[in-house]
Design a protein around this motif. Sequence first.
Motif, mmCIF file in Angstrom:
data_model
loop_
_atom_site.group_PDB
_atom_site.id
_atom_site.type_symbol
_atom_site.label_atom_id
_atom_site.label_comp_id
_atom_site.label_asym_id
_atom_site.label_seq_id
_atom_site.Cartn_x
_atom_site.Cartn_y
_atom_site.Cartn_z
ATOM 1 N N VAL A 235 0.842 -1.206 0.000
ATOM 2 C CA VAL A 235 0.000 0.000 0.000
ATOM 3 C C VAL A 235 0.874 1.252 0.000
ATOM 4 O O VAL A 235 0.605 2.212 -0.718
ATOM 5 C CB VAL A 235 -0.948 0.007 1.219
ATOM 6 N N TYR A 236 1.926 1.231 0.792
ATOM 7 C CA TYR A 236 2.841 2.374 0.875
ATOM 8 C C TYR A 236 3.432 2.699 -0.497
ATOM 9 O O TYR A 236 3.471 3.860 -0.918
ATOM 10 C CB TYR A 236 3.949 2.062 1.877
ATOM 11 N N LYS A 237 3.866 1.663 -1.214
ATOM 12 C CA LYS A 237 4.444 1.864 -2.538
ATOM 13 C C LYS A 237 3.383 2.253 -3.559
ATOM 14 O O LYS A 237 3.630 3.088 -4.440
ATOM 15 C CB LYS A 237 5.168 0.595 -2.994
ATOM 16 N N ALA A 238 2.194 1.640 -3.455
ATOM 17 C CA ALA A 238 1.121 1.922 -4.416
ATOM 18 C C ALA A 238 0.726 3.393 -4.389
ATOM 19 O O ALA A 238 0.405 3.982 -5.417
ATOM 20 C CB ALA A 238 -0.094 1.038 -4.132
ATOM 21 N N GLY B 270 4.144 6.604 -1.031
ATOM 22 C CA GLY B 270 4.554 7.155 0.253
ATOM 23 C C GLY B 270 3.700 8.300 0.742
ATOM 24 O O GLY B 270 4.061 8.983 1.700
ATOM 25 N N ARG B 271 2.552 8.522 0.113
ATOM 26 C CA ARG B 271 1.703 9.660 0.473
ATOM 27 C C ARG B 271 0.833 9.373 1.698
ATOM 28 O O ARG B 271 0.344 10.304 2.342
ATOM 29 C CB ARG B 271 0.803 10.031 -0.703
ATOM 30 N N TYR B 272 0.611 8.107 2.011
ATOM 31 C CA TYR B 272 -0.275 7.735 3.107
ATOM 32 C C TYR B 272 0.512 7.446 4.378
ATOM 33 O O TYR B 272 1.532 6.766 4.361
ATOM 34 C CB TYR B 272 -1.085 6.494 2.742
ATOM 35 N N GLY B 273 -0.011 7.942 5.520
ATOM 36 C CA GLY B 273 0.489 7.572 6.826
ATOM 37 C C GLY B 273 -0.316 6.396 7.366
ATOM 38 O O GLY B 273 -1.145 5.811 6.664
ATOM 39 N N ALA C 233 7.679 6.108 6.473
ATOM 40 C CA ALA C 233 7.003 7.312 6.951
ATOM 41 C C ALA C 233 6.414 8.042 5.760
ATOM 42 O O ALA C 233 6.965 8.012 4.658
ATOM 43 C CB ALA C 233 7.972 8.217 7.704
ATOM 44 N N ALA C 234 5.263 8.684 5.985
ATOM 45 C CA ALA C 234 4.654 9.471 4.917
ATOM 46 C C ALA C 234 5.568 10.637 4.562
ATOM 47 O O ALA C 234 6.317 11.128 5.412
ATOM 48 C CB ALA C 234 3.287 9.988 5.359
ATOM 49 N N VAL C 235 5.509 11.060 3.313
ATOM 50 C CA VAL C 235 6.364 12.160 2.863
ATOM 51 C C VAL C 235 6.114 13.387 3.716
ATOM 52 O O VAL C 235 4.988 13.670 4.110
ATOM 53 C CB VAL C 235 6.120 12.481 1.373
ATOM 54 N N LEU D 149 -0.717 18.796 -1.551
ATOM 55 C CA LEU D 149 -0.151 18.600 -2.889
ATOM 56 C C LEU D 149 1.369 18.707 -2.866
ATOM 57 O O LEU D 149 2.063 17.865 -3.447
ATOM 58 C CB LEU D 149 -0.753 19.623 -3.848
ATOM 59 N N LYS D 150 1.898 19.724 -2.196
ATOM 60 C CA LYS D 150 3.352 19.899 -2.152
ATOM 61 C C LYS D 150 4.019 18.723 -1.440
ATOM 62 O O LYS D 150 5.086 18.254 -1.838
ATOM 63 C CB LYS D 150 3.697 21.211 -1.436
ATOM 64 N N ARG D 151 3.391 18.245 -0.377
ATOM 65 C CA ARG D 151 3.980 17.143 0.388
ATOM 66 C C ARG D 151 3.971 15.835 -0.398
ATOM 67 O O ARG D 151 4.927 15.072 -0.367
ATOM 68 C CB ARG D 151 3.211 16.956 1.701
ATOM 69 N N GLU D 152 2.896 15.575 -1.120
ATOM 70 C CA GLU D 152 2.717 14.286 -1.771
ATOM 71 C C GLU D 152 3.173 14.256 -3.227
ATOM 72 O O GLU D 152 3.392 13.175 -3.782
ATOM 73 C CB GLU D 152 1.242 13.870 -1.697
ATOM 74 N N LEU D 153 3.328 15.412 -3.834
ATOM 75 C CA LEU D 153 3.628 15.451 -5.256
ATOM 76 C C LEU D 153 5.093 15.689 -5.569
ATOM 77 O O LEU D 153 5.644 15.096 -6.494
ATOM 78 C CB LEU D 153 2.792 16.550 -5.932
ATOM 79 N N MET D 154 5.747 16.549 -4.798
ATOM 80 C CA MET D 154 7.086 16.982 -5.168
ATOM 81 C C MET D 154 8.093 15.844 -5.110
ATOM 82 O O MET D 154 8.038 15.007 -4.205
ATOM 83 C CB MET D 154 7.545 18.114 -4.253
ATOM 84 N N PRO D 155 9.016 15.781 -6.061
ATOM 85 C CA PRO D 155 10.072 14.751 -6.029
ATOM 86 C C PRO D 155 11.034 15.010 -4.871
ATOM 87 O O PRO D 155 11.006 16.067 -4.245
ATOM 88 C CB PRO D 155 10.769 14.931 -7.383
#
Length: 269
Positions: free
Chosen positions: A37-40, A43-46, A76-78, A218-224
Motif C-alpha cells: 500500500v505504501y508503494k502503491a 509514500g503519500r499515506y500515513g 514514513a509518509a512524505v 499537494l506539495k507534500r505528496e507530489l514533489m520529487p
Amino acid sequence: MCKVLGISPQGYYDWKKRRKSQRTIDQEILEEAILQVYKAFKGRYGSPRIALELCKRGLFTSKNRVARLMQRMGLAAVSYRKRSRIGRKSKGSGIMDNLVKRAFEAQTKNTLWVGDITYLPLQHGFLYLATYLDVFSRKVVGWAMNTRMTEQLVIDAFLQAVGRERPSAGLIVHTDRGSQYTSRRYQSTLAAHGAILSMSRLGDPYDNAVMESFYKTLKRELMPETRKFTNEKEARNAVFEYIEMFYNTKRMHSALGYMSPVEYEKQHS
C-alpha cells in the motif's frame, strides 16, 4: 559459536527446527501488505489511511498497529515543507467582500468553490498552478498551469471548471486579493457565468484555509525528493496524474469520512 553465545548445541538445533509462530506469520503478511500500500500510493499515506486501505482489501487491523510496524520498517509518509506566499498585492480596485467568513461548508456541490495559485519549482524557473476546489466534496473542479502568473491562468482554470461542472447561477467563488483575481477581465468572466465573487482579508491564510490545506497536501505528496522538477513537461504530467488519477478519484479525505471526492459525490448525489 554456541560456547561464545553461552547456549547448548542441542538448544541451537531445537531453535533451528522450530517453526514460525502464527503471530509471526500474521505479522509478516501484514508488513508485506503495508509495504504494498505504501508503494502503491507513493509514500503519500500515513498509518491511518494505510490501515483503512488494508481494511478495504479485507485485511483488518488498527492504525496504531500499522504505525508501530511502519516505524519498525522505517516507513514514513512524505514530509511537509512550508510553502512561500507568492503573488502581487492588489492595489485596492476590484476587491470584494468576504462572503464566506471561514464557514467552509456546502450542502450541495457547485455552490461554493475556492481558488488560489501556487508554484512548482523547476530546475530552471517555476511553473504556476491555479486551482479551484468544490468545498462540498473537496474535489478539484478546475486547474491550469503556466510559466507566467497572469489573469489568464486563473481564467483558464475557472473556464475548465465551468465546462466540467456546469454550475448554476449563484455559485460563490472565494479567492484571495491577488491582482489576478481583482482584474477586470477575470471578474467579468465570472459575472458572465453567474458567479458571485468573495475575497479573503488581506494577508490572512485562514480565510482561505481549504485551499491552503490542499496545496500543503499537494506539495507534500507530489514533489520529487529533489524538491524540483526537471522540466515543465515532467511537472505537468505529475500534476495531471496527481489530480485526475489520484486526488479526485482515490485519495481518502478525513473531512469526507475517508472517502475520495468522487466517492463522496456519488454517495450524496
